[in-house]
Design an enzyme around this catalytic site. Structure first.
Site, mmCIF file in Angstrom:
data_model
loop_
_atom_site.group_PDB
_atom_site.id
_atom_site.type_symbol
_atom_site.label_atom_id
_atom_site.label_comp_id
_atom_site.label_asym_id
_atom_site.label_seq_id
_atom_site.Cartn_x
_atom_site.Cartn_y
_atom_site.Cartn_z
ATOM 1 N N SER A 257 3.251 27.546 -45.871
ATOM 2 C CA SER A 257 3.240 27.518 -44.452
ATOM 3 C C SER A 257 2.388 28.433 -43.686
ATOM 4 O O SER A 257 1.143 28.185 -43.912
ATOM 5 C CB SER A 257 4.756 28.103 -44.225
ATOM 6 N N TRP A 348 7.550 19.594 -37.792
ATOM 7 C CA TRP A 348 6.868 20.597 -36.984
ATOM 8 C C TRP A 348 5.598 20.957 -37.565
ATOM 9 O O TRP A 348 4.659 21.357 -36.693
ATOM 10 C CB TRP A 348 7.735 21.684 -37.205
ATOM 11 N N HIS A 398 10.677 21.510 -45.239
ATOM 12 C CA HIS A 398 9.720 22.577 -45.335
ATOM 13 C C HIS A 398 9.795 23.774 -46.448
ATOM 14 O O HIS A 398 10.655 24.534 -46.214
ATOM 15 C CB HIS A 398 9.698 23.491 -43.746
HETATM 16 C C1 GCU Z 1 7.019 28.663 -38.087
HETATM 17 C C2 GCU Z 1 5.460 28.689 -37.564
HETATM 18 C C3 GCU Z 1 4.645 27.774 -38.589
HETATM 19 C C4 GCU Z 1 4.831 28.555 -39.780
HETATM 20 C C5 GCU Z 1 5.980 28.785 -40.248
HETATM 21 C C6 GCU Z 1 6.206 29.462 -41.675
HETATM 22 O O1 GCU Z 1 7.802 27.593 -38.303
HETATM 23 O O2 GCU Z 1 5.699 27.980 -36.328
HETATM 24 O O3 GCU Z 1 3.268 27.660 -37.961
HETATM 25 O O4 GCU Z 1 3.795 27.667 -40.859
HETATM 26 O O5 GCU Z 1 6.497 29.345 -39.042
HETATM 27 O O6 GCU Z 1 5.361 29.857 -41.973
HETATM 28 O O7 GCU Z 1 7.216 29.255 -41.992
#
Ligand code: GCU
Length: 418
Positions: A257, A348, A398
């Site tokens: 992420s 997302w 995710h």
């Molecule tokens: C949020 C953010 C993302 C990121 C994520 C994470 O959802 O919008 O850009 O990758 O956090 O780091 O879990």
């Protein structure tokens, strides 16, 4: 009835923030060509790539997206605070190392946890994994030092922003330590908050304070938190270079992420990493910004003003004006190996946009004699596509899970000819 100019402007702003979740709504876009120089010259040789185009692309990402790469520290010291040859029932040697960036002990430092497989002859190839929740969160091993740093709560065994014993092993499902060791690899990991707190008001307290005047506003191309986290990954590799049991020349850098955005940036800037892995990194990571699918540039700059450089805000709602897109970041890994992983429900992060970025990095790998992604379409969930560029799509949401690591281990085996 025609729109008033004010309504048109309001509409454009609204559109630039509203996420797209429908493939049919993705606008037409043209990606910048990684193989044409800024002067318009086609890049037809590895030399032209290395000497001209690669440095151009690096400079563009520094100026417009992540900010300038931080200089090497003047005083780097490694303090080994734990060296246990019989950790995890004898499966591993555990080392914990404080990486000091200055001569003073109370200045910014990062605490690295290293597990090395005992069953391996010679130095072990490594995965360097950046963690959200501290070293003690990746395994229940009571020998892991409990992070003393500020941490977010979120039910991970963190009270009053301090980790407690209850958080030991809280993220073990995300890091299958035994499986990594059994496959003959070592693991090195540290807590990203050691390098920079993930907080818009406090992110400059640690690493960035060594290089920036924190009483002044950041300059337009000064590094933000991603720059600090990525720089710390390089310092961890500096340590691995000194550890005879770790193979620093076969080290993969990996994050999930926001930390996948970070591993891509670290892998682009530090060419010592042999494999660069982006896990579910999404906007500002592996996903193509121009698709505007899921999270987009305006939204990420708004929600996380401390991650990127201030210049990146110039592209809020103006993705087509960006002089780069994220396929070019993946291309910076070439001729080393690059891997992008996505998850079906992680909309997302725009799984298709992540796949396409890996795909469109291909011509650069090709030019350098390495194999691009071996597929033209996004593979089915669970089916990995492994060239020098790798990709897989996992069923589900995710997260980084054992199934993902199994693909990374297969990919590393293939890449290292093991
Ligand atoms: C949020 C953010 C993302 C990121 C994520 C994470 O959802 O919008 O850009 O990758 O956090 O780091 O879990």
């Amino acid at each position: 009835m025609s729109m008033t100019p004010l309504a048109a402007i309001a509409g454009a702003i609204w559109l630039s923030f509203t996420p797209i979740y429908d493939e049919d709504e993705v606008p037409e876009y043209t990606l910048p060509d990684p193989l044409v120089t800024e002067g318009g010259e086609p890049v037809t040789s590895p030399e032209l790539w290395r000497e001209t185009r690669r440095p151009e692309i690096v400079a563009l990402f520094e100026e417009h997206v992540y900010g300038r790469w931080l200089p090497d520290p003047e005083h780097l010291r490694f303090e080994v605070v734990d060296d246990e040859p019989e950790a995890l029932d004898g499966a591993a040697t555990r080392r914990q190392v404080v990486i000091h960036f200055t001569e003073e002990d109370d200045r910014p430092s990062v605490e690295l946890l290293v597990y090395l497989p005992n069953d391996v002859e010679g130095p072990a190839p490594m995965f360097l994994y950046l963690s959200f929740w501290g070293n003690h969160s990746v395994h229940e091993d009571p020998g892991i030092r409990l992070s003393q740093r500020w941490m977010r709560g979120h039910g991970q065994g963190v009270e009053d922003n301090r980790a407690t014993d209850a958080s030991r092993g809280s993220r073990a499902a995300n890091v299958p330590v035994e499986m990594i060791l059994e496959r003959g690899y070592g693991l090195a990991t540290f807590y990203y908050g050691d390098a920079a707190l993930d907080d818009a008001d406090r992110y400059r307290e640690y690493v960035l304070s060594l290089f920036q005047d924190v009483d002044e506003e950041r300059g337009p191309d000064d590094a933000g938190a991603i720059g600090a986290w990525a720089w710390a990954l390089s310092r961890a590799l500096d340590y691995l270079e000194t550890d005879a049991d770790a193979d620093d020349e076969r080290t993969a850098v990996l994050g999930h992420s926001r930390l996948g955005k970070t591993s891509l940036w670290a892998g682009a800037m530090d060419e010592r990493f042999a494999i660069v892995i982006s896990h579910n990194s999404g906007c500002g990571g592996a996903a193509l910004s121009r698709r505007r699918f899921g999270e987009r540039v305006s939204r990420i700059n708004d929600s996380f003003p401390h991650w990127f450089c201030h210049n990146f805000r110039e592209y809020n709602g103006r993705e087509d004006a960006l002089p780069v897109d994220q396929h070019m970041l993946i291309a910076l890994a070439a001729p080393r190996a690059a891997y992008v992983a996505s998850a079906t429900e992680d909309l997302w992060a725009d799984p298709r946009g992540e796949f396409l970025a890996a795909y469109h990095a291909g011509p650069v790998f090709d030019l350098l004699g390495e194999s691009p992604l071996p597929v033209d379409d996004m593979p089915e969930p669970g089916v990995a596509a492994h060239g020098t560029v790798g990709f897989h799509l996992r069923d589900g949401g995710h997260a980084i899970l054992e199934e993902d690591w199994a693909h990374y281990l297969d990919f590393a085996d293939m890449h290292y000819g093991r």
